[in-house]
Scaffold this motif. Structure first.
Motif, PDB file in Angstrom:
ATOM      1  N   ILE A 321      39.261  -8.556   3.889  1.00  8.99           N
ATOM      2  CA  ILE A 321      39.226  -9.510   3.291  1.00  8.99           C
ATOM      3  C   ILE A 321      38.176 -10.421   4.032  1.00  8.99           C
ATOM      4  O   ILE A 321      37.051 -11.480   3.859  1.00  8.99           O
ATOM      5  CB  ILE A 321      40.950 -10.370   3.522  1.00  8.99           C
ATOM      6  N   SER A 322      38.162  -9.820   5.508  1.00  9.55           N
ATOM      7  CA  SER A 322      36.967 -10.510   6.422  1.00  9.55           C
ATOM      8  C   SER A 322      35.786 -10.080   6.582  1.00  9.55           C
ATOM      9  O   SER A 322      34.665 -11.526   6.075  1.00  9.55           O
ATOM     10  CB  SER A 322      37.360 -10.553   7.768  1.00  9.55           C
ATOM     11  N   ARG A 323      35.582  -9.177   5.517  1.00 15.38           N
ATOM     12  CA  ARG A 323      34.097  -9.077   5.850  1.00 15.38           C
ATOM     13  C   ARG A 323      33.443  -9.649   4.047  1.00 15.38           C
ATOM     14  O   ARG A 323      32.635  -9.617   4.115  1.00 15.38           O
ATOM     15  CB  ARG A 323      34.006  -7.109   5.242  1.00 15.38           C
ATOM     16  N   HIS A 324      34.684  -9.214   3.546  1.00 17.62           N
ATOM     17  CA  HIS A 324      34.110  -9.974   1.664  1.00 17.62           C
ATOM     18  C   HIS A 324      33.864 -11.761   1.744  1.00 17.62           C
ATOM     19  O   HIS A 324      32.982 -12.017   1.186  1.00 17.62           O
ATOM     20  CB  HIS A 324      35.728  -9.522   0.885  1.00 17.62           C
ATOM     21  N   ARG A 325      34.561 -12.776   2.939  1.00 16.61           N
ATOM     22  CA  ARG A 325      34.320 -13.669   2.931  1.00 16.61           C
ATOM     23  C   ARG A 325      33.831 -14.480   4.030  1.00 16.61           C
ATOM     24  O   ARG A 325      33.228 -15.209   4.444  1.00 16.61           O
ATOM     25  CB  ARG A 325      35.306 -14.470   2.777  1.00 16.61           C
ATOM     26  N   GLN A 326      33.170 -12.962   4.576  1.00  8.76           N
ATOM     27  CA  GLN A 326      32.418 -12.994   6.293  1.00  8.76           C
ATOM     28  C   GLN A 326      31.423 -15.021   5.896  1.00  8.76           C
ATOM     29  O   GLN A 326      31.805 -15.079   7.392  1.00  8.76           O
ATOM     30  CB  GLN A 326      31.235 -12.171   6.465  1.00  8.76           C
TER      31      GLN A 326
END
Length: 711
Positions: A321-326
């Motif tokens: 999630i963090s990478r996807h919405r960085q």
């Protein structure tokens, strides 16, 4: 950016105010109990002042003491009012700071005393000595009060230094009242301090007893003895305040993750953490923060769709999630997600949590992330509702063992709790407290049913413990008689093998039949007396007259224990020979013969005592397994492995009052069995029993997540 304002101070602990209000309600209880003592206290102090004035050989000190005595005697009512007022203010102030995370007052003891005037230094020392003496004199009541206050605040038992009703508060309130009462207190205060010994000062024991009773009346009922042992034996840190005690850098690291000062430098050695931007305020209080509304909506959509993909039980889901919405996340948001992912990694790697429960806990990752984003106190406070839920689920899973089944009522309860959080949680952190309460109520009801199921084994174990204690008393009864050196060898063997059995029965039934023990002891003493040398015709005549009744009682007792072996015939044959020899002995023993007998008796007595002392003082090496068994509390779970190498998990359901017997059972109270303390220790020692770790998994996970990885 569309943001959502969040104030974690108002949301994270909705029940905090009522808890502090309960403590505030204790202030008038303490003040009333003290007020009822003020007259007697002033009277003791007045008498002490008069005694000093009357006996002091120094005119100036005698005059000062007499003037102080007169002042207090004539104006005692004013002193009462001032003391009560100062005490009420001091206690109210202490209650007001109970929720602060750190107390700075203890640092006052570390100040440099070298520059303090001698008089002031002496006053401080006298005050400190009085406080310490009062703490020691009231230790038991203070411990109980610490535990109950900790229970009210949802903490572990607080320390005396954190107790708002500690003796120090009463001492300083009285001294402050005195300084306001006496305009010349600079001269009289040292005198008062020297006189204020615990026997003269306010009697705090009834005050603490009254406070403890008041808590009980308000429903604060806790296992005081159990809490004492748990505090004494505790091997891990589970409170946020203890984070610094376990590693002084951990909380510093945690705060750096969420602060903008030197963040990049401090976090450079922590792979996965970004440099941070500012959040919240300074100190312990957190200011209102904002989170991205769109990101929250995105998380909510995932949450409503079961939270995690099937079979995903790791923090990787949060990292994805963090990478996807960085691009949408601040550095603080990214650090929050990484830290939470590390915590879930630790939970999912815990071997004591069944895989089925890990999957359910995994579905709480998104709701927990939402909580952590809007309330960083999740990481700092072990009583945070969301944190308590994860801990409670992990501890509950221990009850299921490795054979967790979807048909199990507890599994269904856990599944329902997770589903409710998934479907209902948005911003109301109260929901976590509600589901925790439901789960704990379910567990209490289950434990109540299990306790009922083991009632018969408990009664049997109590009988066994009672019999064991009776045996110890019986062995002591025989030992103290044998140590006199006046017991013949064959009689000593008889007492240690057969009469101990009789005394054990007599001690065991002494509450119902007290005459039985008295009769058994008298018969033993008469038997020992009958084999002592008789130096006069009167003594021989007394022996002949007592023998029939004594032998009748002796045989009746032996019949009761069914001693029918051939040894019984041999024993009575030796007994008859000894009695006959005593009767045929010369009427008067020569002084030389009497001296020889006395020396022999003294020598035997000395040998017996030395042998027993040697046995009692044999150094016993400390055994970690004995220490662990002694520290066990009801409710812990233990994995037992049988000879077929099959492991089954049982709960410690009951411990006997003397801790000599332990009863284990399944969660529902079935398949219960009882073991002695020695047997249980041996099982732990040889690996047939292993204690299941059940302390806070989030605390352990957080400590692990913040440690520096190996270079």
């Amino acid at each position: 950016m569309d943001t959502l304002p969040v104030n974690p101070q108002r949301q994270h602990d909705p029940s905090g105010a009522p808890r502090v209000q309960m403590l505030q309600a204790m202030v008038p209880v303490a003040v009333n109990l003290i007020s009822s003592q003020l007259e007697a206290f002033a009277s003791r102090l007045t008498q002490a002042l008069f005694k000093v004035a009357d006996q002091n050989v120094r005119p100036d000190e005698a005059t000062s003491s007499f003037q102080t005595y007169q002042l207090l005697k004539r104006n005692h009512s004013s002193f009462y009012r001032l003391a009560a007022s100062h005490l009420n203010s001091a206690l109210s102030k202490e209650i007001g700071v109970m929720n602060t995370r750190k107390r700075l007052g203890e640092q006052g003891n570390l100040q440099d005393m070298s520059l303090v005037p001698f008089e002031e230094m002496e006053n401080k020392i006298l005050t400190s000595n009085l406080c310490k003496s009062l703490e020691l004199n009231n230790a038991d009541q203070l411990v109980g009060l610490n535990i109950r206050i900790g229970h009210v605040l949802r903490r572990t038992p607080i320390a005396v230094s954190q107790n708002p009703f500690r003796p120090e508060i009463f001492v300083h309130a009285v001294l402050d009242a005195w300084q306001e009462f006496d305009s010349n207190s600079k001269d009289s205060l040292p005198l008062i301090l020297r006189l204020l010994q615990p026997e003269i000062f306010l009697q705090l024991n009834p005050v603490y007893q009254g406070l403890n009773d008041a808590f009980v009346e308000r429903g604060i009922v806790v296992d005081i003895e159990g809490a004492k042992r748990q505090t004494k034996k505790r091997m891990v840190f589970t409170r946020r305040e203890d984070l610094e005690a376990s590693d002084p850098y951990l909380e510093h690291k945690l705060r750096n993750i969420f602060s903008d000062q030197n963040a990049r430098k401090e976090n450079a050695s922590l792979p996965g953490f970004s440099g941070a931007e500012s959040w919240g305020g300074s100190g312990d209080g957190m200011e209102t923060i904002t989170v991205d509304r769109q990101f929250f909506d995105y998380l909510t959509s995932i949450q409503r769709n079961a939270g995690t993909p099937d079979g995903v039980a790791s923090g990787m889901h949060l990292r994805e999630i963090s990478r996807h919405r960085q691009s949408e996340l601040t550095h603080i948001d990214q650090n929050t997600i990484e830290l939470l992912a590390r915590i879930f990694d630790y939970v999912f790697n815990d071997p004591h949590i069944p895989a089925e429960i890990k999957n359910l806990i995994g579905q709480l990752q998104i709701p927990t992330l939402k909580v952590a984003l809007m309330d960083k106190d999740f990481f700092f406070r072990d009583s945070h509702p969301a944190r308590v839920l994860i801990d409670t689920l992990a501890k509950s899973s221990v009850l299921l063992g490795n054979d967790a089944s979807a048909e199990d009522p507890l599994y269904q309860m856990i599944e329902g709790v997770v589903e409710r959080v998934q479907q209902e949680f948005d911003l109301q952190i109260d929901l976590f407290s509600d589901v925790v309460a439901d789960l704990e109520n379910f567990l209490r009801e289950e434990e109540k049913q299990a306790t009922t199921a083991i009632s018969e084994p408990v009664q049997e174990a109590l009988k066994q413990e009672k019999m064991r204690l009776a045996r110890e008393f019986a062995e002591n009864d025989v030992a103290i008689r044998v140590e006199t050196g006046e017991v013949a060898g064959f009689l000593e063997e008889f007492l240690r093998t057969q009469w101990i059995r009789i005394l054990t029965i007599a001690h065991n039934v002494k509450e119902e039949k007290p005459n039985a023990l008295e009769n058994a002891l008298k018969t033993m003493d008469d038997l020992i007396w009958s084999l002592k040398p008789k130096n006069s015709a009167e003594e021989r005549k007394e022996l002949v007259s007592k023998l029939p009744a004594m032998l009748t009682l002796l045989n009746a007792w032996l019949n009761a224990i069914k001693w029918d072996e051939p040894e019984r015939v041999i024993f009575f044959s030796k007994l008859a020979e000894r009695h006959a020899a005593i009767a045929r002995a010369p009427l008067e023993l020569s002084p030389r013969r009497q001296l020889e007998i006395a020396v022999n008796i003294a020598q035997r007595a000395s040998e017996k005592r030395l042998n027993r002392q040697a046995q009692d003082h044999v150094p016993k090496e400390s055994d970690e397994w004995e220490t662990m068994v002694d520290a066990l509390e009801s409710g812990v779970w233990v994995d037992f492995t049988n000879q077929a190498d099959v492991t089954t998990r049982y709960r410690l359901a009951w411990i006997s009052p003397k801790r000599t017997r332990y009863i284990f059972s399944s969660r529902q109270g079935h398949d219960s069995f009882s073991v002695s303390a020695d047997e249980l220790t041996e099982k732990f020692r040889c690996g047939e029993a292993v204690k299941v770790a059940a302390h806070s998994v989030v605390d352990r996970a957080l400590v692990e997540a913040l440690r520096d990885p190996p270079l």
